[in-house]
Design an enzyme around this catalytic site. Structure first.
Site, PDB file in Angstrom:
ATOM      1  N   HIS A  73       0.853  -1.235  -0.089  1.00  0.00           N
ATOM      2  CA  HIS A  73      -0.293  -0.162  -0.445  1.00  0.00           C
ATOM      3  C   HIS A  73       1.011   1.204  -0.465  1.00  0.00           C
ATOM      4  CE1 HIS A  73      -3.882  -1.390   0.777  1.00  0.00           C
ATOM      5  NE2 HIS A  73      -3.679  -2.148   0.711  1.00  0.00           N
ATOM      6  N   ASP A  74       1.875   1.381   1.189  1.00  0.00           N
ATOM      7  CA  ASP A  74       2.594   2.127   0.734  1.00  0.00           C
ATOM      8  C   ASP A  74       3.471   2.753  -0.039  1.00  0.00           C
ATOM      9  OD1 ASP A  74       4.177   4.362   2.217  1.00  0.00           O
ATOM     10  OD2 ASP A  74       5.797   3.605   2.047  1.00  0.00           O
ATOM     11  N   VAL A  77       9.674 -10.185   5.623  1.00  0.00           N
ATOM     12  CA  VAL A  77       9.452 -10.266   6.556  1.00  0.00           C
ATOM     13  C   VAL A  77       8.121 -12.029   6.385  1.00  0.00           C
ATOM     14  CG1 VAL A  77       8.802 -10.227   8.509  1.00  0.00           C
ATOM     15  CG2 VAL A  77      10.152  -8.365   7.477  1.00  0.00           C
ATOM     16  N   PRO A 106      -5.472  -2.442  -7.825  1.00  0.00           N
ATOM     17  CA  PRO A 106      -6.352  -3.367  -8.079  1.00  0.00           C
ATOM     18  C   PRO A 106      -7.174  -3.511  -6.997  1.00  0.00           C
ATOM     19  CG  PRO A 106      -4.368  -3.848  -8.906  1.00  0.00           C
ATOM     20  CD  PRO A 106      -4.232  -2.692  -7.751  1.00  0.00           C
ATOM     21  N   HIS A 136       0.457 -13.378  -1.900  1.00  0.00           N
ATOM     22  CA  HIS A 136      -1.195 -14.186  -0.898  1.00  0.00           C
ATOM     23  C   HIS A 136      -1.217 -15.731  -0.795  1.00  0.00           C
ATOM     24  CE1 HIS A 136      -4.247 -11.315  -3.383  1.00  0.00           C
ATOM     25  NE2 HIS A 136      -3.200 -10.625  -2.435  1.00  0.00           N
ATOM     26  N   ASP A 181      -3.662 -19.061   0.746  1.00  0.00           N
ATOM     27  CA  ASP A 181      -3.116 -20.403   0.455  1.00  0.00           C
ATOM     28  C   ASP A 181      -3.605 -20.849   0.758  1.00  0.00           C
ATOM     29  OD1 ASP A 181      -1.694 -22.821  -0.425  1.00  0.00           O
ATOM     30  OD2 ASP A 181       0.167 -21.505  -0.131  1.00  0.00           O
ATOM     31  N   THR A 184      -1.008 -23.941   2.951  1.00  0.00           N
ATOM     32  CA  THR A 184       0.025 -23.463   3.888  1.00  0.00           C
ATOM     33  C   THR A 184       0.237 -22.065   3.682  1.00  0.00           C
ATOM     34  OG1 THR A 184       1.806 -22.985   2.143  1.00  0.00           O
ATOM     35  CG2 THR A 184       1.935 -25.319   2.942  1.00  0.00           C
TER      36      THR A 184
END
Length: 261
Positions: A73-74, A77, A106, A136, A181, A184
């Site tokens: 978003h900006d 990790v 989007p 994702h 997902d 996993t």
């Protein structure tokens, strides 16, 4: 739920405070982005941030996906996964626009053409888009974002749709969560692409990447080659991180990361 919410917020605040303290060390610098931006003022920065992230993620797995989404978003990790050298020195904006975010980022209902166009407007090509969508592989989505997918789309595995319908009814339950997902949900890897090949993408915009279109071949490559995905994801993250950053006298170093000074 109350306990997990408090834990989640505590983890998030720990990271924000850590970054705020570090950012203040460069308040008067006018340098551009550089991996060594804090080399003199805070040489232990990489260790400090990485340690804070590891501690936060160990307390609440969702924080990894949240930080990744915050970075997305900006700039427009993780739990394991690829690594890359992050150019430092980005400053905070003094303004924020929800309407700009809604119009430039989007939606989960986007077509492939829309995805390609919106990423392209930010200087990211179709390969970047497909690689970045692999984020994702972790995180969850709310029922309202995938309801139309599991009830109306035809390019979806029926067993997968049935599983998701159990917690996402036709009406109500908008905030019910499901993993992006299914294989996993808490580990960064290429299973996201394997899901797409099996027609088990949770969001309509996810499955658009593998729907008899120009990105099918790349999705198959990533589904079979985790190294190729990691390399392209890292390169795309660096590219996205250099989209019009605020540096020098532009922007500010926030005293409180949640509000402007």
């Amino acid at each position: 739920m109350r306990y997990h919410s408090k834990l989640y917020m505590a983890s998030f605040k720990t990271i924000l405070v850590t970054l705020a303290i570090i950012s203040s060390l460069a308040s008067f610098s006018n340098a551009q982005l550089s991996p060594n931006f804090y080399g003199r003022t805070c040489p232990n920065l990489p260790f400090i941030v990485r340690n804070a992230m590891r501690q936060a993620v160990s307390r609440e797995l969702r924080i990894g996906a949240s930080i990744l989404r915050l970075f997305f978003h900006d700039c427009f990790v993780n739990l394991g996964g690829p690594s890359w050298t992050v150019p430092l020195g980005r400053r905070d904006a003094r303004t924020a626009s929800q309407s700009d975010a809604n119009s430039q980022i989007p939606s989960p209902f986007s077509s492939l053409a829309t995805l390609t166009s919106m990423f392209g407007a930010k200087g990211l090509n179709a390969r970047d888009m497909t690689a970045l969508s692999g984020a994702h592989t972790i995180g969850q989505a709310q029922c309202f974002t995938f309801r139309s997918r599991i009830y109306n789309d035809t390019n979806i595995d029926l067993n997968f749709a049935t599983t998701r319908k159990a917690t996402c009814p036709v009406t109500g339950g908008n905030s019910n969560l499901a993993p992006l997902d299914i294989q996993t949900p808490n580990r960064f890897g290429n299973n996201y692409y394997q899901n797409l090949v099996a027609k088990r993408g949770l969001l309509h915009s996810d499955q658009e990447l593998f729907n008899n279109g120009p990105q099918d071949a790349l999705v198959r490559t990533y589904s079979n080659n985790n190294v190729a995905f990691y390399n392209d994801f890292a390169a795309a993250m660096m590219k996205m991180g250099n989209i019009s950053p605020l540096t020098g006298i532009n922007g500010e170093i926030r005293r409180n990361c949640r509000v402007i000074n």
